[in-house]
Scaffold this motif. Structure first.
Motif, short mmCIF file in Angstrom:
data_model
loop_
_atom_site.label_atom_id
_atom_site.label_comp_id
_atom_site.label_asym_id
_atom_site.label_seq_id
_atom_site.Cartn_x
_atom_site.Cartn_y
_atom_site.Cartn_z
N PRO A 1 -18.36 -2.58 53.54
CA PRO A 1 -17.66 -3.57 54.37
C PRO A 1 -18.50 -4.82 54.52
CG PRO A 1 -18.74 -1.97 55.76
CD PRO A 1 -18.97 -1.51 54.34
N ALA A 2 -17.89 -5.89 54.97
CA ALA A 2 -18.60 -7.16 55.09
C ALA A 2 -19.59 -7.08 56.24
CB ALA A 2 -17.60 -8.30 55.30
N LYS A 3 -20.85 -7.01 55.91
CA LYS A 3 -21.91 -6.93 56.92
C LYS A 3 -23.03 -7.88 56.53
CE LYS A 3 -20.23 -3.44 59.42
NZ LYS A 3 -19.94 -3.54 60.85
N ARG A 4 -23.65 -8.52 57.53
CA ARG A 4 -24.74 -9.45 57.28
C ARG A 4 -26.01 -8.95 57.96
NH1 ARG A 4 -23.38 -14.80 59.84
NH2 ARG A 4 -22.63 -13.43 61.50
N TYR A 5 -27.07 -8.88 57.22
CA TYR A 5 -28.41 -8.65 57.72
C TYR A 5 -28.48 -7.67 58.90
CZ TYR A 5 -29.40 -12.41 54.48
OH TYR A 5 -29.49 -13.17 53.36
N ILE A 6 -28.67 -8.17 60.13
CA ILE A 6 -28.85 -7.27 61.26
C ILE A 6 -27.63 -6.38 61.47
CG2 ILE A 6 -28.03 -8.93 62.96
CD1 ILE A 6 -30.84 -6.26 63.36
N PRO B 1 -29.32 14.32 66.71
CA PRO B 1 -30.60 14.13 67.42
C PRO B 1 -31.72 13.83 66.43
CG PRO B 1 -29.48 16.13 68.17
CD PRO B 1 -28.74 15.66 66.96
N LEU B 2 -32.63 12.97 66.83
CA LEU B 2 -33.79 12.65 66.01
C LEU B 2 -34.90 13.66 66.27
CD1 LEU B 2 -34.03 8.77 66.42
CD2 LEU B 2 -33.22 10.02 64.42
N PRO B 3 -35.72 13.94 65.26
CA PRO B 3 -36.88 14.81 65.48
C PRO B 3 -37.96 14.05 66.26
CG PRO B 3 -36.95 13.90 63.27
CD PRO B 3 -35.65 13.45 63.87
N PRO B 4 -39.00 14.73 66.70
CA PRO B 4 -40.05 14.05 67.48
C PRO B 4 -40.69 12.89 66.72
CG PRO B 4 -40.24 16.42 67.72
CD PRO B 4 -39.21 16.20 66.66
N PHE B 5 -40.94 13.07 65.42
CA PHE B 5 -41.60 12.03 64.63
C PHE B 5 -40.57 11.36 63.72
CE2 PHE B 5 -46.03 14.24 64.71
CZ PHE B 5 -46.13 13.94 66.06
N ALA B 6 -40.09 10.21 64.13
CA ALA B 6 -39.09 9.47 63.36
C ALA B 6 -39.54 8.01 63.22
CB ALA B 6 -37.72 9.52 64.04
N ILE B 7 -39.26 7.44 62.04
CA ILE B 7 -39.65 6.06 61.73
C ILE B 7 -38.48 5.35 61.06
CG2 ILE B 7 -41.25 4.58 60.46
CD1 ILE B 7 -43.22 6.94 60.39
N VAL B 8 -38.21 4.13 61.49
CA VAL B 8 -37.31 3.23 60.76
C VAL B 8 -38.15 2.03 60.36
CG1 VAL B 8 -35.23 1.81 60.85
CG2 VAL B 8 -35.32 3.97 62.11
N ALA B 9 -38.27 1.78 59.06
CA ALA B 9 -39.19 0.73 58.61
C ALA B 9 -38.60 -0.05 57.46
CB ALA B 9 -40.53 1.35 58.20
N GLY B 10 -38.84 -1.36 57.47
CA GLY B 10 -38.42 -2.17 56.35
C GLY B 10 -38.15 -3.62 56.73
N ASP B 11 -37.43 -4.26 55.84
CA ASP B 11 -37.07 -5.67 55.98
C ASP B 11 -35.71 -5.76 56.67
OD1 ASP B 11 -36.45 -8.32 55.72
OD2 ASP B 11 -36.47 -8.35 53.53
N PHE B 12 -35.72 -6.16 57.94
CA PHE B 12 -34.47 -6.28 58.70
C PHE B 12 -33.80 -7.64 58.47
CE2 PHE B 12 -34.87 -3.09 62.43
CZ PHE B 12 -35.48 -2.15 61.62
N ASN B 13 -34.57 -8.60 57.93
CA ASN B 13 -34.06 -9.96 57.77
C ASN B 13 -33.46 -10.49 59.08
OD1 ASN B 13 -34.40 -11.25 55.14
ND2 ASN B 13 -33.33 -9.47 54.31
N SER B 14 -34.10 -10.19 60.19
CA SER B 14 -33.53 -10.59 61.48
C SER B 14 -34.62 -10.79 62.52
CB SER B 14 -32.53 -9.54 61.99
OG SER B 14 -33.20 -8.35 62.36
N ASN B 15 -34.24 -11.52 63.56
CA ASN B 15 -35.11 -11.78 64.70
C ASN B 15 -34.21 -12.18 65.85
OD1 ASN B 15 -36.91 -13.66 66.47
ND2 ASN B 15 -38.38 -12.66 65.12
#
Length: 223
Positions: A95-100, A114-128
């Protein structure tokens, strides 16, 4: 792009886990076939996708792509068990989605289980949060709040104390211009991992501008 030419420079970082955007499938697979590394790659264009590398004693046990296209979910085993969500926020037509908005799409999926105790989301978000007004309810600040509700926070902001939108260390030099800079690359950590955070460093343009318009973001965890 051109990871093959930059590989040796990247390895000087000494990272155990790496999330790399705009890399070819063959470059990631070539490293992943060596005894010290395991790898995973996501994308449809074999020349330009999202790669993950894990160095022994860490090993990628499971990996699967997620929507949006440039995101995945990996189980990484080693001194601890991690759930890693690498991301490269791009624009898309279906679908049409932009960056963030792509990050919000990923959050939709993450909130289903549910997330496990040790979870990471990492990368280029192209956002601020600087661009919040362009995205309404799917802004950067709204995504940060959704991460907070999942028990996650940005490693850089937790370590530096900088507020979102007022970061002292840019991660992106627009068109490789040292004067047009933004902080758009992130690592969000679950609360138990935040308690193990030892250091966060952002590469300086002196060291990296000749290689990329993005700086590496290094997150040091005591695991």
């Amino acid at each position: 792009m051109g990871l093959k030419k930059k590989r040796e420079k990247l390895l000087t970082l000494g990272a155990d886990l790496m999330v790399i955007q705009e890399c070819s499938r063959s470059d990631i697979q070539q490293l992943g076939q060596t005894p010290r590394w395991s790898s995973s790659w996501f994308g449809k264009n074999k020349h330009k996708g999202l790669g993950v590398l894990a160095k022994v004693p860490w090993v990628i046990r499971e990996a699967r792509p997620l929507k949006p296209r440039w995101a995945g979910k990996l189980i990484i085993d080693g001194p601890a068990s991690l759930e890693l969500f690498p991301v490269w926020a791009c624009t898309s037509k279906r679908p049409a989605k932009r960056y963030i908005e792509q990050v919000h799409f990923l959050l939709d999926a993450m909130e289903q289980t549910p997330l496990p105790p040790f979870a990471i989301v990492a990368g280029d978000f192209n956002s601020n949060s600087f661009w919040d007004s362009d995205f309404g309810t799917q802004s950067h600040s709204a995504a940060v709040d959704r991460f907070r509700k999942l028990g996650m926070a940005s490693a850089y902001h937790a370590f530096s104390g900088d507020p979102q939108g007022a970061e002292r260390h840019p991660t992106f030099w627009f068109r490789k211009n040292k004067r047009t800079v933004y902080h758009i690359d992130y690592a969000f950590l679950s609360r138990p991992l935040l308690s193990k955070l030892r250091n966060v460093a952002v590469g300086h343009w002196d060291d990296w501008l000749s290689f990329s318009d993005h700086a590496p973001v290094l997150v040091d965890l005591d695991l």
